[in-house]
Design a protein around this motif. Structure first.
Motif, PDB file in Angstrom:
ATOM      1  N   ALA A  90       0.973  -1.113  -0.018  1.00  0.00           N
ATOM      2  CA  ALA A  90       0.092  -0.014   0.033  1.00  0.00           C
ATOM      3  C   ALA A  90       0.883   1.380   0.071  1.00  0.00           C
ATOM      4  N   ARG A  91       1.848   1.175   0.810  1.00  0.00           N
ATOM      5  CA  ARG A  91       2.606   2.384   0.939  1.00  0.00           C
ATOM      6  C   ARG A  91       3.474   2.619  -0.365  1.00  0.00           C
ATOM      7  N   LEU A  92       3.739   1.780  -1.119  1.00  0.00           N
ATOM      8  CA  LEU A  92       4.575   1.773  -2.511  1.00  0.00           C
ATOM      9  C   LEU A  92       3.372   2.124  -3.459  1.00  0.00           C
ATOM     10  N   GLY A  93       2.052   1.785  -3.239  1.00  0.00           N
ATOM     11  CA  GLY A  93       1.316   1.881  -4.336  1.00  0.00           C
ATOM     12  C   GLY A  93       1.067   0.814  -5.430  1.00  0.00           C
ATOM     13  N   LEU A  94       1.754  -0.175  -5.067  1.00  0.00           N
ATOM     14  CA  LEU A  94       1.682  -1.474  -5.760  1.00  0.00           C
ATOM     15  C   LEU A  94       0.441  -2.412  -5.642  1.00  0.00           C
ATOM     16  N   SER A  95      -0.056  -3.302  -6.431  1.00  0.00           N
ATOM     17  CA  SER A  95      -1.115  -3.954  -6.526  1.00  0.00           C
ATOM     18  C   SER A  95      -0.584  -5.242  -5.837  1.00  0.00           C
ATOM     19  N   PRO A  96      -0.836  -5.875  -4.637  1.00  0.00           N
ATOM     20  CA  PRO A  96      -0.408  -7.133  -4.229  1.00  0.00           C
ATOM     21  C   PRO A  96      -0.879  -8.370  -4.847  1.00  0.00           C
ATOM     22  N   CYS A  97      -0.004  -9.301  -4.911  1.00  0.00           N
ATOM     23  CA  CYS A  97      -0.540 -10.658  -5.715  1.00  0.00           C
ATOM     24  C   CYS A  97      -0.542 -10.596  -7.009  1.00  0.00           C
ATOM     25  N   THR A  98       0.141  -9.567  -7.669  1.00  0.00           N
ATOM     26  CA  THR A  98       0.201  -9.281  -9.125  1.00  0.00           C
ATOM     27  C   THR A  98       1.764  -9.524  -9.614  1.00  0.00           C
ATOM     28  N   GLU A  99       1.906  -9.054 -10.897  1.00  0.00           N
ATOM     29  CA  GLU A  99       3.524  -8.860 -11.413  1.00  0.00           C
ATOM     30  C   GLU A  99       4.015  -7.896 -10.775  1.00  0.00           C
ATOM     31  N   GLN A 100       3.377  -6.891 -10.152  1.00  0.00           N
ATOM     32  CA  GLN A 100       3.909  -5.782  -9.423  1.00  0.00           C
ATOM     33  C   GLN A 100       4.593  -5.971  -8.116  1.00  0.00           C
ATOM     34  N   ALA A 101       3.823  -7.077  -7.354  1.00  0.00           N
ATOM     35  CA  ALA A 101       4.243  -7.372  -5.941  1.00  0.00           C
ATOM     36  C   ALA A 101       3.754  -8.718  -5.819  1.00  0.00           C
ATOM     37  N   SER A 102       4.608  -9.560  -5.342  1.00  0.00           N
ATOM     38  CA  SER A 102       4.024 -10.811  -4.817  1.00  0.00           C
ATOM     39  C   SER A 102       4.172 -11.041  -3.630  1.00  0.00           C
ATOM     40  N   LEU A 103       3.109 -11.806  -3.018  1.00  0.00           N
ATOM     41  CA  LEU A 103       3.145 -12.075  -1.363  1.00  0.00           C
ATOM     42  C   LEU A 103       3.574 -13.415  -1.461  1.00  0.00           C
ATOM     43  N   VAL A 104       4.861 -13.949  -1.006  1.00  0.00           N
ATOM     44  CA  VAL A 104       5.104 -15.305  -0.932  1.00  0.00           C
ATOM     45  C   VAL A 104       5.149 -15.920   0.604  1.00  0.00           C
ATOM     46  N   PRO A 105       4.599 -17.059   0.634  1.00  0.00           N
ATOM     47  CA  PRO A 105       4.581 -17.506   2.147  1.00  0.00           C
ATOM     48  C   PRO A 105       5.836 -18.456   2.298  1.00  0.00           C
ATOM     49  N   PHE A 106       6.435 -18.143   3.473  1.00  0.00           N
ATOM     50  CA  PHE A 106       7.791 -19.000   3.869  1.00  0.00           C
ATOM     51  C   PHE A 106       7.767 -19.821   4.917  1.00  0.00           C
ATOM     52  N   ARG A 107       8.126 -20.861   5.039  1.00  0.00           N
ATOM     53  CA  ARG A 107       7.929 -21.624   6.378  1.00  0.00           C
ATOM     54  C   ARG A 107       9.448 -21.267   6.939  1.00  0.00           C
ATOM     55  N   GLU A 108       9.474 -20.908   8.353  1.00  0.00           N
ATOM     56  CA  GLU A 108      10.675 -20.400   9.002  1.00  0.00           C
ATOM     57  C   GLU A 108      10.956 -21.944   9.721  1.00  0.00           C
ATOM     58  N   LYS A 109      12.193 -22.359   9.919  1.00  0.00           N
ATOM     59  CA  LYS A 109      12.421 -23.441  10.839  1.00  0.00           C
ATOM     60  C   LYS A 109      12.170 -23.149  12.289  1.00  0.00           C
ATOM     61  N   ALA A 110      11.955 -24.249  13.097  1.00  0.00           N
ATOM     62  CA  ALA A 110      11.760 -24.079  14.463  1.00  0.00           C
ATOM     63  C   ALA A 110      13.278 -23.698  15.096  1.00  0.00           C
ATOM     64  N   LYS A 111      13.249 -22.529  16.078  1.00  0.00           N
ATOM     65  CA  LYS A 111      14.532 -22.183  16.745  1.00  0.00           C
ATOM     66  C   LYS A 111      14.353 -22.030  18.180  1.00  0.00           C
ATOM     67  N   ASP A 112      15.295 -22.392  18.793  1.00  0.00           N
ATOM     68  CA  ASP A 112      15.253 -22.450  20.438  1.00  0.00           C
ATOM     69  C   ASP A 112      14.006 -22.713  20.935  1.00  0.00           C
ATOM     70  N   GLY A 113      13.503 -24.012  20.586  1.00  0.00           N
ATOM     71  CA  GLY A 113      12.235 -24.555  21.287  1.00  0.00           C
ATOM     72  C   GLY A 113      10.991 -23.925  20.720  1.00  0.00           C
ATOM     73  N   LYS A 114      11.084 -22.833  19.932  1.00  0.00           N
ATOM     74  CA  LYS A 114       9.969 -22.198  19.236  1.00  0.00           C
ATOM     75  C   LYS A 114       9.438 -22.986  18.203  1.00  0.00           C
ATOM     76  N   PRO A 115       8.184 -23.115  17.928  1.00  0.00           N
ATOM     77  CA  PRO A 115       7.506 -23.941  16.753  1.00  0.00           C
ATOM     78  C   PRO A 115       7.834 -23.178  15.447  1.00  0.00           C
ATOM     79  N   ALA A 116       8.002 -24.092  14.377  1.00  0.00           N
ATOM     80  CA  ALA A 116       8.019 -23.404  13.007  1.00  0.00           C
ATOM     81  C   ALA A 116       6.896 -22.495  12.741  1.00  0.00           C
ATOM     82  N   THR A 117       7.128 -21.510  11.949  1.00  0.00           N
ATOM     83  CA  THR A 117       6.036 -20.514  11.576  1.00  0.00           C
ATOM     84  C   THR A 117       6.074 -20.233  10.186  1.00  0.00           C
TER      85      THR A 117
END
Length: 170
Positions: free
Chosen positions: A86-113
């Protein structure tokens, strides 16, 4: 005998109370719409005039439908990525700006997110270049191995490209 009568004969009569429970059970609030509605005012404050709020929200909702994993990501990372779009004025989830989900590994006993990462696409960079007012024209060309080219920095930079169209294996 119509379809309703056939089903009633098979399943038996349905009381009014059971019908209401069934209708309520089917009608679940849409998490994606609720999330976007909760932030509508904030998006509207930051969006530039080039991107209307309704279009921005529609693009985000369509992106959620195409990539349901986005709604499994942390709320902070998802909303943060949308706010940056929104700040950049780009349309999300298009060729302008992609929103990509990534799985982060569990660290220090915290679950993966799962976190969302904003990746600005080539159309987004072109929009930002033109909107800056510092670029009059952008040209993209493919330079092949047998082509002659030169690139130098300083005083506005210089790029020279002479395609070797006669080469059999450019």
């Amino acid at each position: 005998m119509n379809r309703t009568d056939q089903l009633t004969a098979i399943l038996g009569p349905v009381t009014e109370n059971e019908a209401v429970k069934a209708a309520v059970a089917v009608k679940q609030p849409d998490r994606a719409i609720a999330l976007l509605d909760s932030m509508r005012a904030e998006f509207d404050k930051i969006l530039p005039d080039v991107l209307p709020i309704d279009m921005f929200l529609r693009m985000a909702l369509t992106g959620f439908r195409k990539t349901p994993e986005l709604l499994e990501c942390t709320r902070e990372s998802l909303l943060g990525s949308l706010m940056e779009c929104a700040r950049l004025g780009l349309s999300p989830c298009t060729e302008q700006a992609s929103l990509v989900p990534f799985r982060e590994k569990a660290k220090d006993g915290k679950p993966a997110t799962r976190n969302v990462t904003l990746i600005i696409g080539y159309e987004g960079y072109i929009q930002l270049m033109y909107r800056s007012g510092q670029v009059e024209q952008g040209v993209a060309e493919v330079v092949y191995e047998k082509d002659e080219w030169e690139y130098s920095l300083g005083d506005g930079g210089r790029f020279f490209h002479r395609p070797n169209i006669l080469a059999a294996d450019r």
